[in-house]
Design a protein around this motif. Structure first.
Motif, PDB file in Angstrom:
ATOM      1  N   UNK A   1      16.183  57.568 -36.359  1.00 36.88           N
ATOM      2  CA  UNK A   1      14.870  57.948 -36.883  1.00 36.88           C
ATOM      3  C   UNK A   1      13.762  57.457 -35.966  1.00 36.88           C
ATOM      4  N   UNK A   2      13.919  57.790 -34.677  1.00 37.69           N
ATOM      5  CA  UNK A   2      12.973  57.327 -33.658  1.00 37.69           C
ATOM      6  C   UNK A   2      12.497  58.529 -32.840  1.00 37.69           C
ATOM      7  N   UNK A   3      11.636  59.376 -33.426  1.00 35.33           N
ATOM      8  CA  UNK A   3      11.217  60.597 -32.715  1.00 35.33           C
ATOM      9  C   UNK A   3      10.421  60.332 -31.457  1.00 35.33           C
ATOM     10  N   UNK A   4       9.929  59.118 -31.274  1.00 32.71           N
ATOM     11  CA  UNK A   4       9.151  58.805 -30.092  1.00 32.71           C
ATOM     12  C   UNK A   4       9.974  58.348 -28.913  1.00 32.71           C
ATOM     13  N   UNK A   5      11.312  58.266 -29.065  1.00 30.70           N
ATOM     14  CA  UNK A   5      12.155  57.835 -27.951  1.00 30.70           C
ATOM     15  C   UNK A   5      11.991  58.780 -26.769  1.00 30.70           C
TER      16      UNK A   5
ATOM     17  N   UNK B   1      21.181  63.920 -23.972  1.00 24.14           N
ATOM     18  CA  UNK B   1      21.913  63.955 -25.237  1.00 24.14           C
ATOM     19  C   UNK B   1      21.797  62.635 -25.990  1.00 24.14           C
ATOM     20  N   UNK B   2      21.939  61.516 -25.280  1.00 23.25           N
ATOM     21  CA  UNK B   2      21.819  60.216 -25.935  1.00 23.25           C
ATOM     22  C   UNK B   2      20.412  59.994 -26.485  1.00 23.25           C
ATOM     23  N   UNK B   3      19.404  60.431 -25.746  1.00 19.96           N
ATOM     24  CA  UNK B   3      18.036  60.254 -26.215  1.00 19.96           C
ATOM     25  C   UNK B   3      17.783  61.062 -27.478  1.00 19.96           C
ATOM     26  N   UNK B   4      18.236  62.327 -27.480  1.00 22.35           N
ATOM     27  CA  UNK B   4      18.071  63.161 -28.670  1.00 22.35           C
ATOM     28  C   UNK B   4      18.858  62.587 -29.849  1.00 22.35           C
ATOM     29  N   UNK B   5      20.034  62.036 -29.567  1.00 26.54           N
ATOM     30  CA  UNK B   5      20.831  61.422 -30.627  1.00 26.54           C
ATOM     31  C   UNK B   5      20.109  60.227 -31.224  1.00 26.54           C
TER      32      UNK B   5
ATOM     33  N   UNK C   1      16.880  59.725 -31.278  1.00 23.89           N
ATOM     34  CA  UNK C   1      15.745  60.220 -32.060  1.00 23.89           C
ATOM     35  C   UNK C   1      16.170  60.604 -33.461  1.00 23.89           C
ATOM     36  N   UNK C   2      17.351  61.240 -33.558  1.00 26.24           N
ATOM     37  CA  UNK C   2      17.820  61.699 -34.873  1.00 26.24           C
ATOM     38  C   UNK C   2      18.480  60.579 -35.676  1.00 26.24           C
ATOM     39  N   UNK C   3      19.462  59.897 -35.072  1.00 27.62           N
ATOM     40  CA  UNK C   3      20.267  58.935 -35.812  1.00 27.62           C
ATOM     41  C   UNK C   3      19.497  57.665 -36.141  1.00 27.62           C
TER      42      UNK C   3
ATOM     43  N   UNK D   1      28.446  57.676 -28.736  1.00 26.49           N
ATOM     44  CA  UNK D   1      27.717  58.208 -29.882  1.00 26.49           C
ATOM     45  C   UNK D   1      28.170  57.517 -31.169  1.00 26.49           C
ATOM     46  N   UNK D   2      29.475  57.302 -31.318  1.00 30.39           N
ATOM     47  CA  UNK D   2      29.970  56.619 -32.509  1.00 30.39           C
ATOM     48  C   UNK D   2      29.631  55.132 -32.461  1.00 30.39           C
TER      49      UNK D   2
END
Length: 401
Positions: free
Chosen positions: A151-155, A141-145, A147-149, A328-329
């Motif tokens: 702007x790092x799709x390669x994480x 979940x943290x990795x996907x977050x 990537x989105x927040x 997350x926050x």
């Protein structure tokens, strides 16, 4: 692992204990079941299960729930102060003071409530469902977050390289598996300290499973493992409470002096001495010094924890929720540049505002409604994944009759 010069990188140090047994249960009872309980036939087990179900459940110890709640509030506040430390020496001093003891306090409590852990099937199941599975879920979940927040799709998703707060779950999993070993050695705490000192001078340990943190924080877990209820009674005496006030004041003054002279990365315990650019012997000295300071400030913290039920006592059961969810926050505020865009947050009023928001948010995340909402991730039952043992079958028979 991120570069030591950038404390806001991939790894962070804060966190709260995983699911714990009821605080009021005596260690001797948990460790040593009676011979009758071991040798009794299934029908007898079923009767005992029915009788135990009829008895009122033991109440949680309000002192430990209060301690966990207050510690998780300090964790969230420290994360909120982190972006302020570059421009405020006072924020840096408070940050260093809190980081000296909030993580050791959590770990010590975790060790105290791990005294009964052995390789019994039901306890291994709880370790998997309450620690290992949440680690996998939140690491993804943290990795996907990110990537989105950010702007790092390669994480990458990597279960071997814990990201941000999830390192604590890895550490707790490893520490609890080692509990039987600590019970048979002669000097457990000195041995754990020796291992921590060896870790801090071993730059080749690497990032896998954040083993530097696992090993450097381990002495606090082992210390908690061998603490007794009377030790907590000792630190809650009136004279200790009064003495803790000047001790805390001295700690803040020392941190204020040290803020421009040392890096706070030492408190994260994620790097070796060589990675921090100092001689190996400095790592050993810092390990011993930080351990001593952490134990003293943790004792002072416990001295002021209320022992009676408070309005926030019920929130102590949900600190793992607050710990993992507030990340997350905390990270999002950095990804979205809130502290850079709002200069007023770096003023005294802004710092107070940030502190209040952090305490409020983590309090809400520890509440029962949030626990019910996220229990599927934090405390999954996963009965489908395990074989049913004789005791469980006996309980099911007792319920059906």
């Amino acid at each position: 692992m991120t570069n030591s010069a950038h404390p806001h990188g991939r790894h962070r140090a804060p966190l709260p204990p995983a699911q714990m047994p009821t605080a009021g249960v005596a260690s001797r009872t948990l460790h040593h079941p009676t011979p009758q309980a071991v040798a009794a036939p299934p029908t007898s087990s079923g009767h005992r299960a029915a009788e135990s179900a009829a008895k009122p459940a033991k109440q949680r110890d309000a002192f430990f729930d209060n301690a966990k709640y207050l510690a998780i509030v300090l964790v969230a506040m420290a994360h909120a102060w982190e972006p302020l430390t570059d421009h405020s020496r006072t924020a840096e001093a408070l940050y260093m003071t809190v980081y000296t003891f909030h993580m050791p306090a959590f770990i010590l409590i975790s060790g105290y409530f791990s005294r009964s852990f052995d390789m019994r099937a039901d306890r291994l199941k709880r370790l998997v469902t309450g620690v290992a599975v949440p680690y996998v879920i939140f690491e993804v979940a943290y990795t996907l977050f990110k990537r989105w927040a950010d702007d790092d799709p390669g994480q990458p998703i990597s279960l071997l390289d814990p990201w941000y707060l999830t390192w604590f779950l890895v550490a707790l999993f490893v520490w609890r598996l080692t509990v039987p070993l600590w019970k048979i050695v002669r000097w457990p705490v000195p041995l754990a300290l020796a291992i921590a000192m060896l870790a801090v001078i071993s730059p080749d340990i690497g990032d896998d499973l954040d083993l530097q943190r696992v090993l450097q924080f381990m002495p606090f877990f082992v210390l908690g493992l061998f603490m007794k209820p009377e030790h907590f009674q000792l630190v809650r005496r009136r004279e200790v409470r009064l003495l803790s006030v000047p001790v805390f004041a001295a700690a803040v003054l020392l941190a204020y002096w040290a803020a421009p002279r040392m890096t706070s990365v030492w408190f994260y315990r994620r790097d070796s001495a060589q990675e921090l650019g100092v001689p190996w012997w400095v790592g050993i000295v810092m390990t011993l010094a930080l351990f001593g300071c952490s134990v003293v400030l943790t004792a002072c913290f416990f001295a002021w924890v209320p022992r009676r039920r408070m309005w926030f006592t019920v929130l102590g059961a949900g600190t793992l929720y607050g710990y993992l969810l507030h990340g997350f926050l905390a990270k999002g505020s950095r990804f979205w540049g809130w502290f850079e865009d709002c200069e007023w947050l770096h003023k005294p009023f802004g710092e107070l505002f940030v502190t209040a928001v952090a305490a409020t948010v983590v309090t809400l995340l520890c509440t029962p409604p949030v626990q019910r909402m996220f229990r599927f991730a934090m405390e999954p039952k996963m009965e489908w994944a395990f074989k049913r043992d004789a005791a469980q079958l006996a309980r099911e028979r007792a319920r059906s009759t």
